[in-house]
Design a protein around this motif. Structure first.
Motif, PDB file in Angstrom:
ATOM      1  N   TYR A  31       0.862  -1.181   0.000  1.00  0.00           N
ATOM      2  CA  TYR A  31       0.000   0.000   0.000  1.00  0.00           C
ATOM      3  C   TYR A  31       0.895   1.227   0.000  1.00  0.00           C
ATOM      4  N   ASP A  32       0.267   2.381  -0.234  1.00  0.00           N
ATOM      5  CA  ASP A  32       0.994   3.642  -0.183  1.00  0.00           C
ATOM      6  C   ASP A  32       0.354   4.498   0.909  1.00  0.00           C
ATOM      7  N   GLU A  33       1.162   5.267   1.620  1.00  0.00           N
ATOM      8  CA  GLU A  33       0.617   6.107   2.702  1.00  0.00           C
ATOM      9  C   GLU A  33      -0.531   6.994   2.213  1.00  0.00           C
ATOM     10  N   ASP A  34      -0.432   7.440   0.956  1.00  0.00           N
ATOM     11  CA  ASP A  34      -1.451   8.358   0.406  1.00  0.00           C
ATOM     12  C   ASP A  34      -2.795   7.678   0.202  1.00  0.00           C
ATOM     13  N   GLU A  35      -2.805   6.342   0.225  1.00  0.00           N
ATOM     14  CA  GLU A  35      -4.065   5.636  -0.031  1.00  0.00           C
ATOM     15  C   GLU A  35      -4.948   5.569   1.210  1.00  0.00           C
ATOM     16  N   PHE A  36      -4.441   6.074   2.337  1.00  0.00           N
ATOM     17  CA  PHE A  36      -5.236   6.015   3.563  1.00  0.00           C
ATOM     18  C   PHE A  36      -6.038   7.288   3.760  1.00  0.00           C
ATOM     19  N   ARG A  37      -7.084   7.187   4.514  1.00  0.00           N
ATOM     20  CA  ARG A  37      -7.984   8.327   4.736  1.00  0.00           C
ATOM     21  C   ARG A  37      -7.267   9.472   5.432  1.00  0.00           C
ATOM     22  N   ASP A  38      -7.749  10.680   5.186  1.00  0.00           N
ATOM     23  CA  ASP A  38      -7.191  11.853   5.862  1.00  0.00           C
ATOM     24  C   ASP A  38      -7.395  11.690   7.365  1.00  0.00           C
ATOM     25  N   GLY A  39      -6.399  12.086   8.116  1.00  0.00           N
ATOM     26  CA  GLY A  39      -6.529  12.025   9.575  1.00  0.00           C
ATOM     27  C   GLY A  39      -5.934  10.773  10.173  1.00  0.00           C
ATOM     28  N   VAL A  40      -5.606   9.780   9.308  1.00  0.00           N
ATOM     29  CA  VAL A  40      -4.991   8.542   9.793  1.00  0.00           C
ATOM     30  C   VAL A  40      -3.505   8.793  10.054  1.00  0.00           C
ATOM     31  N   THR A  41      -2.997   8.252  11.165  1.00  0.00           N
ATOM     32  CA  THR A  41      -1.574   8.391  11.489  1.00  0.00           C
ATOM     33  C   THR A  41      -0.795   7.271  10.814  1.00  0.00           C
ATOM     34  N   VAL A  42       0.170   7.642   9.971  1.00  0.00           N
ATOM     35  CA  VAL A  42       1.035   6.625   9.360  1.00  0.00           C
ATOM     36  C   VAL A  42       2.446   6.797   9.922  1.00  0.00           C
ATOM     37  N   GLY A  43       3.344   5.902   9.518  1.00  0.00           N
ATOM     38  CA  GLY A  43       4.724   6.010   9.981  1.00  0.00           C
ATOM     39  C   GLY A  43       4.898   5.590  11.428  1.00  0.00           C
ATOM     40  N   VAL A  44       4.079   4.636  11.882  1.00  0.00           N
ATOM     41  CA  VAL A  44       4.206   4.153  13.256  1.00  0.00           C
ATOM     42  C   VAL A  44       4.402   2.642  13.269  1.00  0.00           C
ATOM     43  N   GLY A  45       5.044   2.152  14.304  1.00  0.00           N
ATOM     44  CA  GLY A  45       5.316   0.719  14.411  1.00  0.00           C
ATOM     45  C   GLY A  45       4.989   0.163  15.778  1.00  0.00           C
ATOM     46  N   ALA A  46       5.459  -1.064  16.016  1.00  0.00           N
ATOM     47  CA  ALA A  46       5.137  -1.784  17.239  1.00  0.00           C
ATOM     48  C   ALA A  46       5.543  -1.007  18.493  1.00  0.00           C
ATOM     49  N   ALA A  47       6.667  -0.291  18.414  1.00  0.00           N
ATOM     50  CA  ALA A  47       7.129   0.434  19.602  1.00  0.00           C
ATOM     51  C   ALA A  47       6.140   1.528  20.002  1.00  0.00           C
ATOM     52  N   THR A  48       5.574   2.199  18.997  1.00  0.00           N
ATOM     53  CA  THR A  48       4.580   3.243  19.259  1.00  0.00           C
ATOM     54  C   THR A  48       3.346   2.629  19.913  1.00  0.00           C
ATOM     55  N   ALA A  49       2.918   1.484  19.369  1.00  0.00           N
ATOM     56  CA  ALA A  49       1.734   0.814  19.907  1.00  0.00           C
ATOM     57  C   ALA A  49       1.986   0.383  21.355  1.00  0.00           C
ATOM     58  N   LEU A  50       3.149  -0.204  21.605  1.00  0.00           N
ATOM     59  CA  LEU A  50       3.475  -0.690  22.949  1.00  0.00           C
ATOM     60  C   LEU A  50       3.546   0.448  23.957  1.00  0.00           C
ATOM     61  N   GLN A  51       4.093   1.565  23.502  1.00  0.00           N
ATOM     62  CA  GLN A  51       4.247   2.718  24.376  1.00  0.00           C
ATOM     63  C   GLN A  51       2.879   3.170  24.901  1.00  0.00           C
ATOM     64  N   HIS A  52       1.893   3.185  24.012  1.00  0.00           N
ATOM     65  CA  HIS A  52       0.555   3.577  24.441  1.00  0.00           C
ATOM     66  C   HIS A  52      -0.101   2.483  25.279  1.00  0.00           C
ATOM     67  N   MET A  53       0.146   1.222  24.900  1.00  0.00           N
ATOM     68  CA  MET A  53      -0.453   0.097  25.638  1.00  0.00           C
ATOM     69  C   MET A  53       0.043   0.035  27.076  1.00  0.00           C
ATOM     70  N   ALA A  54       1.341   0.350  27.262  1.00  0.00           N
ATOM     71  CA  ALA A  54       1.933   0.243  28.596  1.00  0.00           C
ATOM     72  C   ALA A  54       1.222   1.155  29.588  1.00  0.00           C
ATOM     73  N   ASP A  55       0.707   2.293  29.094  1.00  0.00           N
ATOM     74  CA  ASP A  55       0.032   3.235  29.979  1.00  0.00           C
ATOM     75  C   ASP A  55      -1.484   3.130  29.892  1.00  0.00           C
ATOM     76  N   ALA A  56      -1.973   2.145  29.127  1.00  0.00           N
ATOM     77  CA  ALA A  56      -3.421   2.068  28.902  1.00  0.00           C
ATOM     78  C   ALA A  56      -4.127   1.267  30.002  1.00  0.00           C
ATOM     79  N   ASP A  57      -5.363   1.665  30.286  1.00  0.00           N
ATOM     80  CA  ASP A  57      -6.182   0.932  31.252  1.00  0.00           C
ATOM     81  C   ASP A  57      -6.840  -0.265  30.582  1.00  0.00           C
ATOM     82  N   VAL A  58      -7.080  -0.141  29.271  1.00  0.00           N
ATOM     83  CA  VAL A  58      -7.733  -1.214  28.521  1.00  0.00           C
ATOM     84  C   VAL A  58      -6.916  -1.492  27.262  1.00  0.00           C
ATOM     85  N   GLN A  59      -6.556  -2.751  27.059  1.00  0.00           N
ATOM     86  CA  GLN A  59      -5.850  -3.128  25.838  1.00  0.00           C
ATOM     87  C   GLN A  59      -6.589  -4.292  25.198  1.00  0.00           C
ATOM     88  N   LEU A  60      -6.907  -4.153  23.923  1.00  0.00           N
ATOM     89  CA  LEU A  60      -7.659  -5.206  23.238  1.00  0.00           C
ATOM     90  C   LEU A  60      -6.987  -5.582  21.930  1.00  0.00           C
TER      91      LEU A  60
END
Lengths: 85, 204
Positions: free
Chosen positions: B173-202
């Protein structure tokens, strides 16, 4: 329809189902000022539990009451939410 | 045995007093240490913002019509609760955010025991299309929000919809093919960082 609450604005979410009644209520509340009362009119039976749960755990709102009625042979649920801050 | 005439008992008492004094000093020092630790923790909590905003992280990995709903419904509802919400889309979950593909999410007729037909029939050509058409009809009849509406609403309410960069590249896919407002350029570390401080993880 007469109501015991001094309603500032009415939000019609008839015909919409979860999660829209709660989501649109939140969006409407954000546009109101402290002490304003929002009347939410829904046909989703789940909105009774959902709106009271939402009001319980959301800061800045208070659920004044919920009424169940009927309009055009369809159950209608009215929720009254006061903005507290 | 009479204790008042026993010289060894006298000396034991005296050394007991000394020991008590020592342990009182020790306890005092411990209380002081705990006090300073508590005040450190307090300032750490204050530095953290000290607010009680709840956080939720959802990992969305599926791109079928039915599996696109739960993450978006929970995300938009949590946003209505004032929560800080991140939905991290990876693998087929990317299709939910893809401008073109999100409009064509399908329901699979095969491998779903709840379908009113045997797998042999469900695997015939166009059965997925038929099942999808039927599901979309039910969604419209029930007044259920469409995927499109849920994405727009979630973005409006400040939900961070993230598209995993590694799988964007993997799926060509290309980053431009995603809807406006979607965050691209993120990986597992970004996800984990938010999960570590989250009250709910699904994980969906």
């Amino acid at each position: 329809m007469s109501t015991e609450y001094d309603v500032t604005e009415t939000l019609d979410v008839k015909g919409l189902s979860c999660p829209m009644p709660v989501v649109q209520t939140k969006q409407a509340v954000d546009e109101l000022d402290a002490d304003d009362v929002l009347e939410v009119v829904a046909t989703d039976s789940g909105s009774v539990s959902d709106l009271s749960g939402w009001a319980d755990s959301t800061a800045g709102v208070e659920l004044l009451g919920q009424e169940e009625g009927e309009a055009g042979g369809e159950a209608v649920y009215r929720h009254y939410v006061r903005v507290t801050e | 045995m009479s204790a008042d005439t026993d010289p060894t008992a006298e000396s034991a008492n005296a050394s007991g007093d000394v020991a008590d004094a020592a342990s009182v000093e020790e306890l005092r020092a411990q209380v002081e240490a705990l006090r300073s630790e508590l005040s450190d923790l307090r300032s750490a909590v204050d530095a953290d913002g000290g607010d009680d905003t709840r956080r939720m992280t959802i990992i969305a990995t599926k791109g079928t019509l039915d599996m696109a709903y739960p993450p978006l419904i929970l995300a938009s509802t949590a946003a209505a609760f004032g929560w800080d919400v991140v939905v991290f889309h990876t693998f087929w979950g990317l299709d939910i955010l893809h401008e073109e593909r999100s409009k064509k999410l399908k329901l699979s007729a095969v491998g779903n025991p709840s379908m009113p037909m045997p797998n042999a029939v469900a695997s015939l050509p166009f059965m997925d299309d038929a099942a999808t058409w039927y599901m979309n009809k039910k969604i419209a009849d029930n007044g259920t929000a469409t995927i499109d509406e849920l994405i727009e609403t979630s973005l409006d309410m400040g939900v961070d919809l993230q598209a995993c960069q590694m799988t964007i590249d993997l799926m060509d896919y290309d980053e431009d093919e995603f809807r406006d407002g979607v965050t691209v350029g993120v990986g597992a570390a970004t996800a984990l960082q938010h999960m570590a401080d989250a009250d709910v993880q699904l994980f969906v």
